[in-house]
Design a protein around this motif. Structure first.
Motif, PDB file in Angstrom:
ATOM      1  N   VAL A   1      -3.609   2.553   5.452  1.00 37.16           N
ATOM      2  CA  VAL A   1      -4.155   1.496   4.591  1.00 37.16           C
ATOM      3  C   VAL A   1      -3.899   1.828   3.130  1.00 37.16           C
ATOM      4  CG1 VAL A   1      -6.298   0.408   3.815  1.00 37.16           C
ATOM      5  CG2 VAL A   1      -5.885   0.734   6.253  1.00 37.16           C
ATOM      6  N   LEU A   2      -4.028   3.107   2.746  1.00 36.82           N
ATOM      7  CA  LEU A   2      -3.750   3.519   1.370  1.00 36.82           C
ATOM      8  C   LEU A   2      -2.287   3.274   1.022  1.00 36.82           C
ATOM      9  CD1 LEU A   2      -4.544   4.913  -1.278  1.00 36.82           C
ATOM     10  CD2 LEU A   2      -4.143   7.114  -0.149  1.00 36.82           C
ATOM     11  N   GLU A   3      -1.382   3.568   1.956  1.00 32.27           N
ATOM     12  CA  GLU A   3       0.042   3.319   1.704  1.00 32.27           C
ATOM     13  C   GLU A   3       0.311   1.829   1.544  1.00 32.27           C
ATOM     14  OE1 GLU A   3       1.832   5.124   5.067  1.00 32.27           O
ATOM     15  OE2 GLU A   3       1.648   7.187   4.298  1.00 32.27           O
ATOM     16  N   VAL A   4      -0.364   1.016   2.349  1.00 30.56           N
ATOM     17  CA  VAL A   4      -0.201  -0.434   2.240  1.00 30.56           C
ATOM     18  C   VAL A   4      -0.702  -0.930   0.885  1.00 30.56           C
ATOM     19  CG1 VAL A   4      -0.999  -2.653   3.162  1.00 30.56           C
ATOM     20  CG2 VAL A   4      -0.273  -0.846   4.719  1.00 30.56           C
ATOM     21  N   ALA A   5      -1.814  -0.333   0.410  1.00 28.59           N
ATOM     22  CA  ALA A   5      -2.435  -0.800  -0.835  1.00 28.59           C
ATOM     23  C   ALA A   5      -1.810  -0.177  -2.077  1.00 28.59           C
ATOM     24  CB  ALA A   5      -3.920  -0.477  -0.801  1.00 28.59           C
ATOM     25  N   SER A   6      -0.902   0.780  -1.913  1.00 25.80           N
ATOM     26  CA  SER A   6      -0.360   1.493  -3.070  1.00 25.80           C
ATOM     27  C   SER A   6       0.448   0.560  -3.958  1.00 25.80           C
ATOM     28  CB  SER A   6       0.505   2.663  -2.615  1.00 25.80           C
ATOM     29  OG  SER A   6       1.618   2.199  -1.873  1.00 25.80           O
TER      30      SER A   6
END
Length: 385
Positions: free
Chosen positions: A280-285
């Motif tokens: 999710v963090l990679e998606v939101a980066s």
């Protein structure tokens, strides 16, 4: 100055909270107070008998040994008592022999301390090996060196050990099942909260920036620490039942398979919660290195995470004797039912896009593994497969 004052206020608040917990009922704070009182009692008894009543030479050794052997478990008191007595005896005998052969104290210390320090590192003496050097120093510096003085110190140490071990074993022998249970429940609750927050963020589309997703991932990584604390507490709990008559009387139930199963589930929950939050963090980066979830898929994944969180919450209730087995079975079944359409949606949306395949595949893998572990670890009789 203000920071110092705030730190003092926090310490005072924490102390007040600890006192209140000890007053309210069974707690770690109450255990700490009880162990401190027992150590003081052991020292008083040892000195009253060896020093005040019998006037034993080197009587100070008895309360000193007694107080340090009121350990956190009876088994540890016994094990450390034997190691400490062996180390003290060796150091005392070696120093007495050196002192009788070499009249100069400084020269005797130079001869005897190196081998005594080496023996102190012998693994069979464990953490008590340092007392070999302590015994040697007492023998050489606390009065004239003689065989009688050395024997008196060893005898006082043996008496102090008997008092310390006896007080710890006979007066409210410590049992720490509550610590393990509380830490397991804390880890379960934290996993539940993280999954619920991630689900809420996905459902509401709050993935425009990495700040909140980063906070979720940091909490998921800290969940490992809670699980490790629970693992250590379980080992401590089992040790506290060894050589403990309080356990044999049945006043405290022993840890069962429920604790081991809960730890296994929480291990998986920590690993896969961290995996989900990392993706999710990679998606939101901000760099856009990972493709964003489509709105419908984000909603489906959020629904799955909510159901997983609920299953973990019910698992905690079921494993620790608060009922809810039927509700847990239904929750896991519902979670599994939600996983099938989610899988189809993720595969369909990924199509031939390598970036989407990598991102969606990671989310799907974490979902499958967590669901499989939950299903394998709960009573599932009668559940659809």
């Amino acid at each position: 100055m203000r920071a110092t004052w705030q730190a003092v206020v926090r310490e005072l608040s924490a102390t007040a909270l600890g006192v209140r917990r000890a007053w309210d009922g069974p707690s770690r704070e109450r255990d700490l107070i009880a162990q401190a009182a027992k150590a003081a009692l052991a020292a008083w008894i040892a000195w009253a008998v060896a020093g005040w009543w019998l006037h034993v030479p080197a009587a100070f050794v008895a309360p000193w040994v007694a107080v340090v052997l009121v350990e956190w478990t009876v088994y540890r008191s016994l094990a450390h008592g034997l190691q400490q007595l062996a180390a003290l005896a060796f150091g005392t005998v070696a120093a007495t022999a050196a002192g009788l052969l070499i009249s100069d104290t400084v020269a005797a210390m130079a001869v005897v301390l190196p081998p005594v320090m080496l023996i102190g590192h012998w693994r069979r003496l464990g953490s008590q090996g340092i007392y070999a050097a302590t015994g040697a120093l007492f023998a050489l510096t606390a009065g004239p060196v003689s065989i009688g003085a050395g024997a008196a110190r060893i005898g006082a140490a043996c008496f102090g050990a008997l008092v310390g071990i006896g007080v710890n074993a006979l007066i409210r022998p410590p049992v720490y099942l509550r610590d393990a249970r509380a830490l397991l429940q804390d880890a379960t609750d934290e996993a539940y909260d993280i999954l619920r927050e991630v689900a809420g963020g996905l459902a509401e589309g709050r993935l425009e920036g990495a700040e909140e997703a980063g906070a979720w991932h940091e909490r998921a990584l800290r969940l490992y620490g809670l699980v490790e604390q629970a693992r250590a507490a379980m080992a401590h709990s089992r040790e506290s039942l060894r050589a403990n008559f309080r356990h044999r009387t049945g006043s405290v139930p022993p840890p069962g398979q429920a604790y081991d199963d809960a730890l296994t589930v929480l291990d998986y929950a920590a690993v896969h919660t961290a995996g989900v939050t990392r993706t999710v963090l990679e998606v939101a980066s901000a760099d856009g290195s990972a493709p964003r979830l489509e709105h419908q898929l984000a909603g489906q994944y959020a629904k799955f995470l909510n159901q997983t969180a609920r299953a973990l919450h019910l698992y905690g209730h079921s494993r620790f004797g608060r009922g809810g087995d039927e509700a847990l079975r239904e929750a896991v079944e519902t979670m599994r039912d939600t996983l099938a359409p989610l899988r189809r949606g993720l595969i369909r949306s990924a199509a031939d896009d390598p970036d989407r395949i990598a991102t969606y595949g990671a989310l799907l893998t974490q979902a499958h593994r967590l669901a499989d572990q939950l299903q394998a670890s709960v009573p599932v009789s009668g559940m659809r497969t």
